[in-house]
Design an enzyme around this catalytic site. Structure first.
Site, short mmCIF file in Angstrom:
data_model
loop_
_atom_site.label_atom_id
_atom_site.label_comp_id
_atom_site.label_asym_id
_atom_site.label_seq_id
_atom_site.Cartn_x
_atom_site.Cartn_y
_atom_site.Cartn_z
N ARG A 4 0.85 -1.20 0.00
CA ARG A 4 0.00 0.00 0.00
C ARG A 4 0.88 1.24 0.00
NH1 ARG A 4 -1.26 1.59 4.62
NH2 ARG A 4 -2.13 -0.35 5.39
N ASP A 17 -7.64 20.24 -12.57
CA ASP A 17 -7.98 18.93 -13.10
C ASP A 17 -7.65 18.98 -14.59
OD1 ASP A 17 -9.23 16.72 -14.26
OD2 ASP A 17 -10.87 16.71 -12.81
N TYR A 29 -16.75 18.72 -13.05
CA TYR A 29 -17.08 17.32 -13.28
C TYR A 29 -18.09 16.86 -12.22
CZ TYR A 29 -16.50 12.28 -13.50
OH TYR A 29 -16.74 10.93 -13.59
N LYS A 89 -8.94 8.36 -18.75
CA LYS A 89 -9.24 9.00 -20.03
C LYS A 89 -8.01 8.98 -20.95
CE LYS A 89 -12.96 9.68 -17.61
NZ LYS A 89 -13.27 10.87 -16.86
C1 LIG Z 1 -13.71 11.10 -15.48
C2 LIG Z 1 -13.29 12.34 -14.81
C3 LIG Z 1 -13.00 12.36 -13.43
C4 LIG Z 1 -13.19 11.14 -12.55
O1 LIG Z 1 -12.32 10.13 -12.87
P1 LIG Z 1 -12.62 8.58 -12.57
O2 LIG Z 1 -11.39 7.94 -13.05
O3 LIG Z 1 -13.85 8.22 -13.35
O4 LIG Z 1 -12.84 8.46 -11.11
C5 LIG Z 1 -12.56 13.54 -12.87
N1 LIG Z 1 -12.44 14.67 -13.61
C6 LIG Z 1 -12.73 14.69 -14.92
C7 LIG Z 1 -12.58 15.97 -15.67
C8 LIG Z 1 -13.17 13.54 -15.56
O5 LIG Z 1 -13.46 13.57 -16.87
#
Ligand SMILES: *Cc1c(COP(=O)(O)O)cnc(C)c1O
Length: 390
Positions: free
Chosen positions: A45, A169, A97, A194
């Site tokens: 961990r 982000d 988001y 993504k």
């Molecule tokens: C998908 C997404 C998240 C969350 O990510 P997960 O991997 O689904 O938990 C956060 N911020 C943005 C801009 C996203 O597109």
């Protein structure tokens, strides 16, 4: 080292065996020579060599001091919010988001952390909203799904002048296109699900810090809360990142072609894409991003959910699914999918109408993608004619 080389050579050859691919250390613990005497790894961990390669790689790509890998993008966001204390305030981008909105509002608010949502595309709004309690400014750029752009360098200056942290982000841009730490941000988070992973085959999150002091705090939270990324998923993200530049460049080239096509379609009301000159933040997007992204949204003149549903249900290459950033093109209808839980009025205020469709433009041939859309738009026209007849 230039970025394109970094993506590949920042990933070390295995020092034990010479393995050119990163070994997957599928282990929970590490044998010690004597109590407390070990090779830098005591429990998986806290640390794992495969995860460490990914963490060092993302830190290097974002030009931060350290990177940390989490089980999801939301787990990464959660770790950053845990830097705060009861009574602190967050100023966040208003079309944040949805998952981050849910986390801030429905989990952290009850622990006494206050959230103010403002339109951060105008940096003055951020400056006006700051109080002595504001500790964190949270922006996404571009945002989801209407691709608003905030001026990261200007907001970073405001954050610094007011002793707040700025977290960006960077999921929609990726470090191939945008480097928030170079623009003055303190922390960068990613949904590695993504563009970083890039193949729609995993869930992952990353945090990168600008200073050693912040790095130590995030490391402590990562170990204390425990939402770490598994070795195999770390390996998959590393493998995805090797082709990040090539993919992001091509996603943007394809998206530009698709967006320009969409502006010529008479069914369509608005096209949202930062690469279009008509986009209100086009200039700042060009200034802070090397590539302008692979996500496009558009809505219809007939603001009709049924017609929009027909479109997203009948595309051949754009697969109907949530998420974005993979090699395969995806489409979604936010009002029924990603934004279903947002009240209609609030949704409309953010431009997310019943007919708004979001495309994640993949790496297929752009001409095929455009033909796919032409076919469904012809279907949509028939449907509209039928509706008008009755
Ligand atoms: C998908 C997404 C998240 C969350 O990510 P997960 O991997 O689904 O938990 C956060 N911020 C943005 C801009 C996203 O597109």
């Amino acid at each position: 080292m230039k970025d394109q080389t970094k993506l590949i050579h920042q990933i070390p050859v295995d020092p034990l065996t010479g393995s050119i691919a990163v070994p997957i250390y599928q282990t929970s613990t590490y044998v010690q020579d004597a109590p407390g005497i070990h090779k830098g790894y005591d429990y998986a961990r806290s640390n794992n060599p495969t995860r460490k390669v990914l963490e060092d790689l993302i830190a290097s790509l974002e030009n931060g001091t350290s990177g940390y890998a989490f089980a999801s993008g939301l787990a990464a966001i959660d770790a950053v919010v845990k830097l705060l204390e009861t009574g602190d305030e967050i100023i966040a981008v208003d079309d944040i988001y949805g998952g981050a909105f849910r986390l801030f509002t429905h989990i952290y608010q009850k622990f006494g952390i206050h959230i103010k949502y403002v339109d951060t595309t105008n940096a003055d709004h951020v400056a006006e909203a700051i109080t002595s309690k504001t500790k964190l400014i949270w922006i996404e750029s571009p945002t989801n799904p209407t691709l608003k752009i905030s001026d990261i360098a200007t907001i970073a200056k405001i954050a610094k002048a007011n002793n707040c942290l700025l977290c960006v982000d960077n999921t929609f841009a990726s470090p191939a296109a945008q480097k928030p730490i170079e623009l003055g941000a303190d922390i960068v988070v990613h949904s590695g699900t993504k563009y970083l992973g890039g193949h729609s085959d995993l869930i992952a999150g990353l945090v990168v810090t600008k200073t050693v002091e912040l790095a130590e705090k995030i490391k402590f939270i990562q170990n204390a809360s425990g939402a770490i990324l598994a070795p195999f998923d770390s390996w998959l993200v590393i493998r995805g990142i090797e082709t990040l530049n090539l993919r992001v460049k091509q996603h943007a080239e394809n998206a530009q072609q698709v967006a320009e096509f969409l502006t010529t379609v008479d069914l369509i009301q608005h096209v949202y894409y930062p690469g279009l000159k008509s986009h209100p933040n086009h200039e700042i997007a060009k200034k802070q991003q090397k590539y302008l992204g692979g996500v496009i949204s558009f809505d219809l003149k007939v603001d009709d959910k049924e017609v929009a549903s027909l479109i997203v249900s009948n595309t051949k290459y754009f697969k109907l699914a949530e998420s974005l950033g993979g090699v395969k093109s995806l489409c979604c209808l936010p009002c029924e999918m990603t934004h279903k839980s947002v009240p209609r009025e609030k949704r409309y205020a953010a431009g997310v109408t019943d007919s708004l469709i979001r495309l994640s433009v993949g790496l297929e041939d752009a001409e095929d993608l455009i033909d796919d859309l032409k076919t469904v738009f012809a279907l949509a026209k028939e449907k509209i004619n039928q509706l008008e007849r009755v």
